[in-house]
Design an enzyme around this catalytic site. Structure first.
Site, short mmCIF file in Angstrom:
data_model
loop_
_atom_site.label_atom_id
_atom_site.label_comp_id
_atom_site.label_asym_id
_atom_site.label_seq_id
_atom_site.Cartn_x
_atom_site.Cartn_y
_atom_site.Cartn_z
N CYS A 249 -5.26 0.12 4.12
CA CYS A 249 -5.36 -0.90 3.82
C CYS A 249 -6.28 -2.33 3.89
O CYS A 249 -6.24 -3.31 3.68
CB CYS A 249 -4.42 -1.20 5.76
SG CYS A 249 -5.75 -0.93 6.86
N GLN B 132 0.71 -1.39 0.05
CA GLN B 132 0.53 0.44 0.36
C GLN B 132 1.16 1.64 0.25
O GLN B 132 0.46 2.20 -0.27
CB GLN B 132 -1.05 -0.07 1.23
CG GLN B 132 -0.03 0.00 2.24
CD GLN B 132 -1.10 0.08 3.79
OE1 GLN B 132 -1.49 -1.06 4.02
NE2 GLN B 132 -1.45 1.30 4.59
N ASN C 35 0.20 -9.40 5.37
CA ASN C 35 -0.06 -7.89 5.21
C ASN C 35 -0.39 -7.23 4.07
O ASN C 35 -0.12 -7.77 2.87
CB ASN C 35 1.24 -7.36 6.06
CG ASN C 35 1.03 -5.78 7.34
OD1 ASN C 35 0.08 -5.31 6.62
ND2 ASN C 35 1.71 -5.83 8.19
N HIS D 235 -5.60 -1.04 11.66
CA HIS D 235 -5.27 -1.39 10.02
C HIS D 235 -5.93 -3.14 10.32
O HIS D 235 -6.33 -3.38 11.00
CB HIS D 235 -3.76 -1.79 10.50
CG HIS D 235 -3.00 -2.37 9.72
ND1 HIS D 235 -2.40 -1.38 8.43
CD2 HIS D 235 -2.31 -3.81 8.92
CE1 HIS D 235 -2.17 -2.78 7.36
NE2 HIS D 235 -1.34 -3.71 7.70
#
Length: 444
Positions: A70, A64, A386, A365
């Site tokens: 996110c 990102q 992630n 997040h």
């Protein structure tokens, strides 16, 4: 009663420090290495091996960059798995985060202006108006907000609307878009104060949106309306689907019924009884679109549902407080990873409810659970995809201890087919409306 710090107290405090024979050693370590490095428990790290009994194949980790998208990356990463499995697209295939980002910022701008009009008769120092003006729009969001965008605008592959400088580094765009929105808020509040007609207000707002659309197009590019989807699959076969719309692309290639997926939270605070649904006032992006709605469940129930979904080969979008007890370089999230209370010789403990009530923690997040390690049927650690690129963790994947999940995960997105009959009934309830600043309204 007020009490200032006096010299006698300072003398006692210094004497107590001097009585700790290891205080100089600790001071040197902390002052030179920092708190985290000085309190890291390497035994805990050794237990977080990235090996899992259930481990889904999800492709190359996305990045990102310097943006707060996110929630968008995590959701689109869950959706691309269907394309990878069905159409054999390459492991580095991505859906366009910039496309959804464009429409999110445009819709958030309209949502903000509508809330300005709804609160125009309130004083500027009222808490609601003050909260509204603090951040007119931002990069963050929640699962239901992405669903609202996709249901209205569809979705496109990254090739149809690639990243730009401003999508990857969103600070400048956010600064000037928020300046524009605050400027427009002044004008709209003045129109309401002057008792302008509904027609005049609507025309003024339309002009504002036209200017915002222009700003977003300059910064993010023109959103795709029709495009060609062209690729080679893993078997080297060539495919092309010409002149397809974003809505057609989503229906044909992603093919998810977004109504099947619901947000489940774990908020063990007294003001939110379990098995009730909640929404948050003034939280959303698409006016009259899908509202944010959460069903509050105990964590043990959430984990059962997440495991069911993983066992069926489907990853799990989740929201957490990623900055707590985590080493982002090594890709470890574990409550035993650091022991600052032992380092400082003080009690730093708070319960999950206390952390929420006293502003110590909230969702910051969103990521994707792609695996779990089950030992005797019980989860010990979880695999996490992630969206910070491949240079962190194990090629971008993190390991999350089960206790860290208990303490710092606040939201899961689960397909309704895994819910019990009672949970389905509970999820169908009309939601209780929470205040705009409630921690369950935090944007990942």
């Amino acid at each position: 009663m007020t009490a200032e710090i006096n010299l006698d107290q300072l003398g006692k405090f210094q004497q107590d420090l001097d009585n700790h024979k290891d205080s100089k050693v600790i001071q040197r370590a902390v002052s030179h290495q920092g708190i985290l490095a000085s309190s890291e428990d390497f035994d805990a790290e050794s237990k977080m091996e990235p090996v899992f009994s259930i481990d889904l194949s999800t492709g190359k980790v996305a990045d990102q960059k310097q943006s707060g998208r996110c929630w968008m990356f995590a959701a689109l990463n869950t959706m691309r798995i269907h394309l990878m499995n069905t159409y054999k697209v390459a492991d580095d295939f991505e859906l366009s985060q910039n496309y959804t980002n464009f429409w999110d910022k445009f819709e958030k701008s309209n949502y903000f202006l509508e809330n300005v009009l709804k609160t125009a008769n309130k004083p500027l120092d009222s808490r609601k108006v003050s909260w509204l003006m603090t951040t007119p729009q931002q990069d963050g969001g929640q699962w239901d907000m992405l669903c609202a965008l996709i249901e209205k605008y569809g979705i496109v592959p990254k090739s149809a609307m690639p990243e730009t400088f401003n999508s990857e580094k969103s600070g400048q765009l956010n600064k000037y878009l928020n300046l524009k929105l605050r400027h427009d808020a002044v004008a709209l509040r003045e129109l309401v104060a002057d008792k302008a007609s509904d027609k005049k207000i609507a025309e003024t707002k339309e002009t504002m949106l036209n200017e915002i659309y222009r700003m977003l197009t300059y910064a993010l590019g023109e959103p795709a309306t029709k495009f060609d989807f062209e690729y080679r699959d893993k078997d080297k076969n060539y495919h092309i689907d010409q002149n397809i719309t974003p809505q057609e692309f989503f229906k044909k290639y992603v093919n998810l019924n977004l109504e099947d997926y619901v947000s489940l939270i774990n908020s063990p605070t007294d003001d939110k009884p379990f098995n009730k649904t909640y929404t948050i006032e003034m939280l959303g992006n698409v006016v009259n679109g899908r509202p944010v709605k959460h069903l509050n469940l105990e964590m043990a129930e959430l984990k059962k549902l997440a495991i069911k979904q993983l066992q069926n080969g489907e990853s799990v979008w989740f929201g957490s407080d990623v900055g707590q007890s985590s080493n982002t370089k090594k890709g470890i999230m574990d409550t035993d990873l650091y022991v600052p209370d032992e380092l400082f010789g003080t009690d730093l403990s708070l319960s999950k409810a206390e952390r929420l009530d006293y502003a110590e923690s909230l969702m910051t997040h969103a990521m994707v659970i792609t695996g779990v390690d089950l030992v005797n049927g019980k989860p010990t650690k979880w695999k996490v995809e992630n969206s910070w690129g491949e240079k962190v963790g194990t090629k971008g994947y993190f390991v999350m201890s089960d206790d860290w999940l208990d303490q710092f995960v606040y939201q899961f997105v689960i397909n309704k087919k895994y819910l019990t009959e009672q949970q389905l009934k509970d999820q169908a309830q009309e939601p209780i409306v929470l205040k705009p600043w409630d921690p369950m309204g935090a944007l990942a």
